[in-house]
Design an enzyme around this catalytic site. Sequence first.
Site, short mmCIF file in Angstrom:
data_model
loop_
_atom_site.label_atom_id
_atom_site.label_comp_id
_atom_site.label_asym_id
_atom_site.label_seq_id
_atom_site.Cartn_x
_atom_site.Cartn_y
_atom_site.Cartn_z
N CYS A 127 -15.57 7.14 9.74
CA CYS A 127 -14.71 5.98 9.94
C CYS A 127 -14.91 5.40 11.33
O CYS A 127 -14.68 4.23 11.57
CB CYS A 127 -13.26 6.39 9.75
SG CYS A 127 -12.85 7.81 10.75
N LYS B 137 -4.24 17.50 -0.85
CA LYS B 137 -5.00 16.97 -2.00
C LYS B 137 -6.34 16.47 -1.47
O LYS B 137 -6.44 15.39 -0.92
CB LYS B 137 -4.23 15.83 -2.69
CG LYS B 137 -4.66 15.72 -4.13
CD LYS B 137 -5.23 14.42 -4.62
CE LYS B 137 -6.15 13.54 -3.94
NZ LYS B 137 -7.58 13.77 -4.19
N GLU C 215 -17.03 -2.22 5.93
CA GLU C 215 -17.42 -0.90 6.41
C GLU C 215 -18.71 -0.49 5.68
O GLU C 215 -18.73 -0.45 4.45
CB GLU C 215 -16.28 0.06 6.06
CG GLU C 215 -16.34 1.37 6.74
CD GLU C 215 -15.09 2.22 6.45
OE1 GLU C 215 -14.43 2.02 5.41
OE2 GLU C 215 -14.79 3.09 7.28
N GLU D 59 -4.61 7.10 8.30
CA GLU D 59 -5.89 6.99 9.03
C GLU D 59 -6.85 6.30 8.07
O GLU D 59 -7.33 6.92 7.13
CB GLU D 59 -6.41 8.37 9.41
CG GLU D 59 -5.53 9.14 10.39
CD GLU D 59 -5.60 8.59 11.80
OE1 GLU D 59 -6.47 7.74 12.08
OE2 GLU D 59 -4.75 8.99 12.61
P1 NAD Z 1 -10.70 6.98 -0.56
O1 NAD Z 1 -9.64 6.10 -0.03
O2 NAD Z 1 -11.44 6.55 -1.78
O3 NAD Z 1 -10.09 8.40 -0.91
C1 NAD Z 1 -9.34 9.15 0.02
C2 NAD Z 1 -8.46 10.13 -0.74
O4 NAD Z 1 -7.55 9.41 -1.57
C3 NAD Z 1 -9.22 11.06 -1.67
O5 NAD Z 1 -8.56 12.31 -1.68
C4 NAD Z 1 -9.08 10.38 -3.03
O6 NAD Z 1 -9.17 11.29 -4.10
C5 NAD Z 1 -7.68 9.82 -2.92
N1 NAD Z 1 -7.42 8.66 -3.75
C6 NAD Z 1 -8.31 7.73 -4.19
N2 NAD Z 1 -7.66 6.79 -4.91
C7 NAD Z 1 -6.36 7.13 -4.93
C8 NAD Z 1 -5.19 6.56 -5.52
N3 NAD Z 1 -5.24 5.43 -6.21
N4 NAD Z 1 -4.02 7.17 -5.33
C9 NAD Z 1 -3.96 8.30 -4.60
N5 NAD Z 1 -5.01 8.89 -4.03
C10 NAD Z 1 -6.20 8.32 -4.19
O7 NAD Z 1 -11.67 7.26 0.66
P2 NAD Z 1 -13.02 8.10 0.66
O8 NAD Z 1 -14.05 7.29 -0.05
O9 NAD Z 1 -12.78 9.51 0.22
O10 NAD Z 1 -13.33 8.17 2.23
C11 NAD Z 1 -13.94 7.17 2.91
C12 NAD Z 1 -12.92 6.30 3.62
O11 NAD Z 1 -12.10 7.10 4.45
C13 NAD Z 1 -13.55 5.28 4.53
O12 NAD Z 1 -12.91 4.04 4.39
C14 NAD Z 1 -13.30 5.85 5.92
O13 NAD Z 1 -13.28 4.90 6.94
C15 NAD Z 1 -11.99 6.51 5.75
N6 NAD Z 1 -11.79 7.52 6.78
C16 NAD Z 1 -10.90 7.26 7.78
C17 NAD Z 1 -10.71 8.20 8.79
C18 NAD Z 1 -9.75 7.94 9.90
O14 NAD Z 1 -9.39 8.90 10.56
N7 NAD Z 1 -9.30 6.72 10.13
C19 NAD Z 1 -11.44 9.40 8.77
C20 NAD Z 1 -12.34 9.62 7.75
C21 NAD Z 1 -12.50 8.67 6.74
#
Ligand code: NAD
Length: 487
Positions: free
Chosen positions: A294, A184, A391, A260
């Site tokens: 991240c 997803k 962040e 992650e």
């Molecule tokens: P996000 O948490 O908003 O979304 C991540 C995923 O979850 C997306 O596919 C989104 O559609 C889905 N999602 C959002 N709300 C949801 C819910 N309530 N229920 C189920 N799924 C849901 O994150 P983002 O804005 O897409 O990405 C940025 C974040 O990701 C930053 O915090 C970054 O640090 C983190 N990140 C972490 C790593 C790592 O390896 N630790 C790598 C890349 C990004």
Amino acid sequence: MSHSPRHVEPGSLNTGLFINGKYVPAVSGKTVPVYDPATETVIAEVASGDLEDARAAIDAADAAAAGWAATPPRQRAEILRRAYEIMTERLDFFAELITLENGKALPDAKGEAAYAAEFFRWYAEEAVRIDGHLGLSPSGGNRILVQYQPIGISLLVTPWNFPAAMGTRKIGPALAAGNTCILKPATETPLTALALAGVLQEAGVPDGVVNVLVAARSGPVVSAMLHDKRVRKLSFTGSTEVGRILLKEAADQVINCSMELGGNAPFLVFADADLDAAVEGAMVAKMRNGGEACTAANRFYVERSIAETFAGKLATRMAAMKTGAGLGDGVQLGPLVNAKSRDKVHELVQDAIDKGASVLAGGAVPQGTGFFYPATVLVDVSRDARVNAEEIFGPVAPVIAFDTEEEAIRLANDTEYGLSAYVYTGDLARGLRVSEKLDSGMIGLNRGLVSDPAAPFGGVKQSGLGREGGHHGLMEFLEAKYIATNW
Ligand code: NAD
């Protein structure tokens, strides 16, 4: 100077959900627009799945599960290897597609596409290295036989900041371990994920083994999948905020979780460091992906005697970056992914300024189209500024002076996050001593980049659970079975 893609024809992209080996419309017929962050125009309308589509994806993954688990590891490995080769041949296509929907500058997108393909190569190599264990019980009464088996249908949820690499970092080990999966992707960047599915199919992945479900209503759709008894694994990359919600959802069926999550990386520079190397490393740790990583350095703690010089050199480099549409010639810094991200970045900068920070570079939202934010350096940042705790996820470097090693470690660890940290020092003993004391899953010691498909990537504290990459990443998709044996 052309900003048009040369390898991607937007009209010919796959925009259906990928279920059971076919690109299909959503049952509801609904679509979701995907925007180019540089122009704020719609690139494509992509099918937006809902509960019925999620069930169809799980049905497909379920029907394919036994066959894929029984596929010899060598064959799984060769399919993944072919996926690596196909993706490598199409790096320019993937790079442009990533830039189009995410906005990042083309050199960053090329870097991501190559990094993403490497996960297929690494897990092709790992698929044939799933070893068990045979031991004698301490009593001498029986043998302890341990065998690793596929964990089951895996739900892979990925963010928009690395649309290709976050997908391959999960699909590679899931498939190598013998699992079927549903990816997803983030709604902002689904086109890259859908293109990846096509590569895997061409490489020989059977129908149903990989499914891609774009869903604008991500909350209810992911929740429904986590409540389907056939799903046994959640591998999530995204914010800590959403991660917490999903851990609670996964608790109902006690689903195995790899998380992650967010980061707030400190970047420590000691006075004995090679200053130019530290500035070079800072540029990578801060500006790779325009700060939308991240692992991005979020807080620069610099020993007081060199803090001003470091900040000045960093500001000169940052201010010289060429900003513009990611596909533009020579562009090094593209737009942020959307207006919300840009507004959040500016809010953090404004908060720091309100609390006394000075701006050495950037700091203002430019006029015009596109979600641009300039490379920004802040000094004299107060300890209570929000940038210390939150962040940033943008091209902003707050520089803060410290006086002692103990103080630097204390400041670095003063956060709920613990993903990555960076240390620059000319004294290796100090570097190792400080690295041991930093509460983070990964350290860049005199290096601004930690990501490597062969290494365990992941965080401590609220940055996550589990590791991706390396052999660790494979083990997250396997379950140990212990057979007490007499012979
Ligand atoms: P996000 O948490 O908003 O979304 C991540 C995923 O979850 C997306 O596919 C989104 O559609 C889905 N999602 C959002 N709300 C949801 C819910 N309530 N229920 C189920 N799924 C849901 O994150 P983002 O804005 O897409 O990405 C940025 C974040 O990701 C930053 O915090 C970054 O640090 C983190 N990140 C972490 C790593 C790592 O390896 N630790 C790598 C890349 C990004």
